[in-house]
Design a protein around this motif. Structure first.
Motif, PDB file in Angstrom:
ATOM      1  N   HIS A 175       0.879  -1.176   0.000  1.00 35.16           N
ATOM      2  CA  HIS A 175       0.000   0.000   0.000  1.00 35.16           C
ATOM      3  C   HIS A 175       0.910   1.218   0.000  1.00 35.16           C
ATOM      4  CE1 HIS A 175       0.933  -0.738   4.206  1.00 35.16           C
ATOM      5  NE2 HIS A 175       0.379   0.394   4.597  1.00 35.16           N
ATOM      6  N   HIS A 226       1.348   3.874   2.020  1.00 36.51           N
ATOM      7  CA  HIS A 226       1.832   4.612   3.190  1.00 36.51           C
ATOM      8  C   HIS A 226       3.331   4.848   3.022  1.00 36.51           C
ATOM      9  CE1 HIS A 226      -1.789   3.324   5.887  1.00 36.51           C
ATOM     10  NE2 HIS A 226      -2.080   4.294   5.047  1.00 36.51           N
ATOM     11  N   HIS A 233       6.131   2.295   3.340  1.00 33.50           N
ATOM     12  CA  HIS A 233       6.153   1.171   2.393  1.00 33.50           C
ATOM     13  C   HIS A 233       6.527   1.601   0.974  1.00 33.50           C
ATOM     14  CE1 HIS A 233       4.027  -1.488   5.304  1.00 33.50           C
ATOM     15  NE2 HIS A 233       3.797  -0.295   5.820  1.00 33.50           N
ATOM     16  N   HIS A 241      -6.913  -1.388   6.085  1.00 40.52           N
ATOM     17  CA  HIS A 241      -5.851  -0.494   6.550  1.00 40.52           C
ATOM     18  C   HIS A 241      -5.599   0.593   5.498  1.00 40.52           C
ATOM     19  CE1 HIS A 241      -2.144   0.807   8.439  1.00 40.52           C
ATOM     20  NE2 HIS A 241      -1.498   0.592   7.311  1.00 40.52           N
ATOM     21  N   ASP A 253       0.797  -4.504   6.168  1.00 41.46           N
ATOM     22  CA  ASP A 253       0.272  -4.001   7.445  1.00 41.46           C
ATOM     23  C   ASP A 253      -1.100  -4.597   7.756  1.00 41.46           C
ATOM     24  OD1 ASP A 253       2.455  -2.422   7.949  1.00 41.46           O
ATOM     25  OD2 ASP A 253       1.474  -0.509   7.533  1.00 41.46           O
TER      26      ASP A 253
END
Ligand SMILES: [Zn+2]
Ligand SMILES: [Zn+2]
Length: 332
Positions: free
Chosen positions: A71, A73, A76, A173, A192
């Motif tokens: 993802h 974020h 990452h 998430h 995550d």
């Protein structure tokens, strides 16, 4: 830097200023180069550490041909742009994540305004609103925006020649979070979505799905029946016992829902008000003293629980002017 199984390595990338401390990046051997899962964020210490750890394996950035981010974020995805500058790598991510590159890391003013509307509607006082609205801005410094060459939908299998990675879409998430399941080694790259100790943050915000906690729970059930021998999470340590961990996470959300219900036993309250009344793991720091980032997470997590409870028929909103209060459905 442990070799998890022959051909799959874990790299521990420091993410300074983040309480998690490290991002676990994974390298998967392929016939035409290495595939990297998650990158760490764009800070010199992270980049150098990644470079040193690769060097220790006799691998250079030029040997990385694919990067999959679970993802977008910052921890990452943040370094993906810089790694691409030093490598021939293609970037892969779920199609639902792609629009967030623009809205979060390039032109983020519109998103801040939309968050302001949500916070106001859910009871954040005017005095706190700007602080909560801007609480996620510091992550901007940890991302070098770069766009994916390949978009994923979930359901496809990415083969490296040595390993076959099944893409499993696991929203919650983040709307386009994916897990990767290696069918022969029975390994799950969980990103995550599932961590061994911390329960992942599931938040309602301007870019989440309408019911992110409901989606998250459905996505947990989607992977609980997979035959998994080893889970490789993006933080903390590698673990076994996927089913037990899923059960513990489900229990955690059930008890948080109960705690929320308890706060509205006698009167309807805003999500902000409820957030200040339920127990959080804040190491003894009182609600009033929490950082803007933590408070924002508390409010958006509370909202995620409320929206799931609304779908379950347990609570509903009563709206006065522009502010929403939550009440128990059974209370009437
Ligand atoms: Zn994340
Ligand atoms: Zn993370």
């Amino acid at each position: 830097m442990p070799e998890i199984v022959p051909g799959i390595h874990q790299l521990r990338v420091p993410i300074p200023d983040n309480p998690l401390g490290f991002l676990n990046s994974y390298l998967v051997r392929g016939r035409d180069g290495w595939l990297m899962v998650d990158t760490g964020w764009n800070e010199e210490a992270s980049f150098q550490s990644l470079k040193d750890q690769l060097g220790g394996l006799g691998i250079g950035f030029g040997d990385i041909t694919r990067i999959i981010v679970t993802h977008i974020h910052a921890d990452h995805y943040g370094l993906a742009g810089r790694i691409k500058e030093h490598s021939p790598a293609n970037l892969l991510m779920h199609e639902a994540e792609r629009p967030f590159i623009q809205s979060r890391y390039v032109n983020y003013e519109g998103l801040m305004a939309r968050m302001g509307v949500i916070f106001h509607r859910h009871g954040v006082p005017d005095s706190e609103l700007p602080r909560l609205q801007g609480a996620s801005l510091p992550v901007l410094g940890f991302v070098e925006p770069t766009w994916p060459e390949i978009l994923l939908k979930g359901g496809e299998t990415i083969s490296t020649g040595f390993f076959d990675l099944q893409v499993i879409w696991t929203p919650g998430h983040s709307s386009g979070h994916v897990c990767l399941y290696e069918t022969k080694a029975r390994i799950l790259f969980s990103g995550d979505h599932i961590l061994p100790v911390i329960t992942p943050n599931i938040s309602y915000h301007a870019e989440s799905t309408a019911n992110p906690l409901g989606d998250y729970v459905r996505a947990l059930h989607r992977i609980e029946s997979l035959p998994v021998d080893l889970v490789l999470p993006a933080h903390e340590q590698v673990f076994t016992g996927l089913k037990e961990r899923i059960k513990a996470i489900l229990d955690h959300h059930a008890s948080r829902k109960q705690a929320i219900l308890d706060t509205i036993r006698d009167e309807p309250r805003t999500a902000y008000d409820i957030s200040g009344r339920i127990p959080w793991e804040t190491m003894g720091v009182p609600w009033e003293k929490l950082s803007a980032f933590t408070k924002r997470a508390a409010v958006t997590e509370t909202l995620a629980h409320l929206l799931d409870m609304e779908e379950e028929g347990m609570v509903r909103t009563v709206q006065a002017n522009t502010v929403a209060r939550w009440e128990r459905v059974s209370a009437r």
